[in-house]
Design a protein around this motif. Structure first.
Motif, PDB file in Angstrom:
ATOM      1  N   MET A   1       0.802  -1.109   0.093  1.00  0.00           N
ATOM      2  CA  MET A   1       0.024   0.085  -0.054  1.00  0.00           C
ATOM      3  C   MET A   1       1.012   1.191  -0.155  1.00  0.00           C
ATOM      4  N   ASP A   2       0.302   2.143  -0.651  1.00  0.00           N
ATOM      5  CA  ASP A   2       1.015   3.444  -0.741  1.00  0.00           C
ATOM      6  C   ASP A   2       0.449   4.554   0.028  1.00  0.00           C
ATOM      7  N   PHE A   3       0.890   4.812   1.269  1.00  0.00           N
ATOM      8  CA  PHE A   3       0.259   5.928   1.944  1.00  0.00           C
ATOM      9  C   PHE A   3       1.146   7.337   1.916  1.00  0.00           C
ATOM     10  N   SER A   4       2.026   7.253   1.125  1.00  0.00           N
ATOM     11  CA  SER A   4       3.025   8.599   1.239  1.00  0.00           C
ATOM     12  C   SER A   4       2.368   9.661   1.108  1.00  0.00           C
ATOM     13  N   GLY A   5       2.692  10.730   2.145  1.00  0.00           N
ATOM     14  CA  GLY A   5       2.158  12.035   2.013  1.00  0.00           C
ATOM     15  C   GLY A   5       0.885  12.206   2.673  1.00  0.00           C
ATOM     16  N   LYS A   6       0.295  11.375   2.901  1.00  0.00           N
ATOM     17  CA  LYS A   6      -1.114  11.495   3.506  1.00  0.00           C
ATOM     18  C   LYS A   6      -1.246  11.845   4.751  1.00  0.00           C
ATOM     19  N   ASN A   7      -2.393  12.363   5.301  1.00  0.00           N
ATOM     20  CA  ASN A   7      -2.692  12.490   6.685  1.00  0.00           C
ATOM     21  C   ASN A   7      -3.744  11.391   7.226  1.00  0.00           C
ATOM     22  N   LEU A   8      -2.933  10.754   8.182  1.00  0.00           N
ATOM     23  CA  LEU A   8      -3.698   9.645   8.811  1.00  0.00           C
ATOM     24  C   LEU A   8      -3.711   9.818  10.264  1.00  0.00           C
ATOM     25  N   THR A   9      -3.608  11.043  10.585  1.00  0.00           N
ATOM     26  CA  THR A   9      -3.897  11.244  12.021  1.00  0.00           C
ATOM     27  C   THR A   9      -4.916  10.510  12.789  1.00  0.00           C
ATOM     28  N   ASP A  10      -4.597   9.960  13.874  1.00  0.00           N
ATOM     29  CA  ASP A  10      -5.332   9.154  14.883  1.00  0.00           C
ATOM     30  C   ASP A  10      -6.145   7.818  14.235  1.00  0.00           C
ATOM     31  N   SER A  11      -5.555   7.580  13.065  1.00  0.00           N
ATOM     32  CA  SER A  11      -6.104   6.273  12.306  1.00  0.00           C
ATOM     33  C   SER A  11      -5.424   5.041  13.080  1.00  0.00           C
ATOM     34  N   SER A  12      -6.321   3.816  12.910  1.00  0.00           N
ATOM     35  CA  SER A  12      -5.793   2.620  13.446  1.00  0.00           C
ATOM     36  C   SER A  12      -5.638   1.558  12.536  1.00  0.00           C
ATOM     37  N   PHE A  13      -4.431   1.038  12.626  1.00  0.00           N
ATOM     38  CA  PHE A  13      -4.036  -0.043  11.748  1.00  0.00           C
ATOM     39  C   PHE A  13      -3.531  -1.557  12.933  1.00  0.00           C
ATOM     40  N   ASN A  14      -4.314  -1.635  13.803  1.00  0.00           N
ATOM     41  CA  ASN A  14      -4.028  -2.422  14.762  1.00  0.00           C
ATOM     42  C   ASN A  14      -4.066  -3.792  14.161  1.00  0.00           C
ATOM     43  N   LYS A  15      -2.913  -4.604  14.385  1.00  0.00           N
ATOM     44  CA  LYS A  15      -2.693  -6.091  13.926  1.00  0.00           C
ATOM     45  C   LYS A  15      -2.897  -6.315  12.583  1.00  0.00           C
ATOM     46  N   ALA A  16      -2.638  -5.127  11.785  1.00  0.00           N
ATOM     47  CA  ALA A  16      -2.641  -5.253  10.155  1.00  0.00           C
ATOM     48  C   ALA A  16      -1.247  -5.769   9.687  1.00  0.00           C
ATOM     49  N   ASN A  17      -1.409  -6.164   8.571  1.00  0.00           N
ATOM     50  CA  ASN A  17      -0.105  -6.665   7.709  1.00  0.00           C
ATOM     51  C   ASN A  17      -0.118  -5.514   6.594  1.00  0.00           C
ATOM     52  N   LEU A  18       0.901  -4.715   7.098  1.00  0.00           N
ATOM     53  CA  LEU A  18       1.474  -3.675   6.209  1.00  0.00           C
ATOM     54  C   LEU A  18       2.960  -3.778   5.636  1.00  0.00           C
ATOM     55  N   ARG A  19       3.227  -4.928   5.435  1.00  0.00           N
ATOM     56  CA  ARG A  19       4.579  -5.510   5.041  1.00  0.00           C
ATOM     57  C   ARG A  19       4.751  -4.843   3.654  1.00  0.00           C
ATOM     58  N   GLY A  20       5.816  -3.887   3.578  1.00  0.00           N
ATOM     59  CA  GLY A  20       6.343  -3.155   2.267  1.00  0.00           C
ATOM     60  C   GLY A  20       5.516  -1.817   2.269  1.00  0.00           C
ATOM     61  N   SER A  21       4.750  -1.565   2.989  1.00  0.00           N
ATOM     62  CA  SER A  21       3.914  -0.267   2.650  1.00  0.00           C
ATOM     63  C   SER A  21       4.929   0.794   2.725  1.00  0.00           C
ATOM     64  N   ASN A  22       4.450   1.929   2.096  1.00  0.00           N
ATOM     65  CA  ASN A  22       5.124   3.270   1.788  1.00  0.00           C
ATOM     66  C   ASN A  22       4.184   4.335   2.657  1.00  0.00           C
ATOM     67  N   PHE A  23       4.992   4.813   3.954  1.00  0.00           N
ATOM     68  CA  PHE A  23       4.287   5.825   4.814  1.00  0.00           C
ATOM     69  C   PHE A  23       5.347   7.118   5.023  1.00  0.00           C
ATOM     70  N   SER A  24       5.937   7.012   3.797  1.00  0.00           N
ATOM     71  CA  SER A  24       7.127   8.132   3.788  1.00  0.00           C
ATOM     72  C   SER A  24       6.355   9.442   3.670  1.00  0.00           C
ATOM     73  N   HIS A  25       6.862  10.379   4.548  1.00  0.00           N
ATOM     74  CA  HIS A  25       6.548  11.658   4.855  1.00  0.00           C
ATOM     75  C   HIS A  25       4.769  11.945   5.078  1.00  0.00           C
ATOM     76  N   THR A  26       4.528  10.901   5.854  1.00  0.00           N
ATOM     77  CA  THR A  26       3.114  10.718   6.191  1.00  0.00           C
ATOM     78  C   THR A  26       2.881  11.209   7.717  1.00  0.00           C
ATOM     79  N   ASN A  27       1.690  12.016   7.754  1.00  0.00           N
ATOM     80  CA  ASN A  27       1.312  12.382   9.242  1.00  0.00           C
ATOM     81  C   ASN A  27       0.518  11.275   9.807  1.00  0.00           C
ATOM     82  N   LEU A  28       1.357  10.684  10.694  1.00  0.00           N
ATOM     83  CA  LEU A  28       0.866   9.370  11.657  1.00  0.00           C
ATOM     84  C   LEU A  28       0.613   9.738  13.171  1.00  0.00           C
TER      85      LEU A  28
END
Length: 123
Positions: A1-28
């Motif tokens: 998944m490509d989440f780069s540059g997104k605003n994901l403030t207060d999101s929940s990814f509990n126990k998720a398989n996010l192997r190889g995902s792109n969170f570069s420059h993302t607001n987490l």
């Protein structure tokens, strides 16, 4: 998944398989990655302040220039992670994890201006 540059403030990814995902420059800020599998994910320049990272697997992830200030990461695995310029200010870590990270800690965060080794309390 490509989440780069997104605003994901207060999101929940509990126990998720996010192997190889792109969170570069993302607001987490405040995000929950509790128990998430993140092998090989990219968090370069991500803002992860006050995130819940407990029991997540950050193996072989890129945390270069990421801000983890105030994150809860007590049982988080960081084996093989790249942490150049990452800011670990006030991050709750296990002592063995802190020692492991100190062995590879280098750089200064370009946003906060803090030295990675200092934020990890490396000797």
């Amino acid at each position: 998944m490509d989440f780069s540059g997104k605003n994901l403030t207060d999101s929940s990814f509990n126990k998720a398989n996010l192997r190889g995902s792109n969170f570069s420059h993302t607001n987490l800020q405040g995000v929950s990655l509790f128990g998430a599998y993140l092998d090989g994910a990219n968090f370069e320049g991500a803002d992860m302040r006050n995130a819940t990272l407990d029991t997540a697997r950050f193996t072989k992830v890129n945390l270069s220039n990421a801000i983890l200030e105030g994150a809860f990461a007590f049982n988080t695995k960081f084996e093989g992670a790249t942490i150049d310029g990452a800011d670990f200010t006030d991050v709750l870590l296990r002592e063995d994890t802190q020692k492991l990270l100190c062995q590879i800690a280098t750089g200064k965060n370009p946003v906060t201006g803090r030295d990675t080794r200092e934020t990890l309390y490396c000797d």
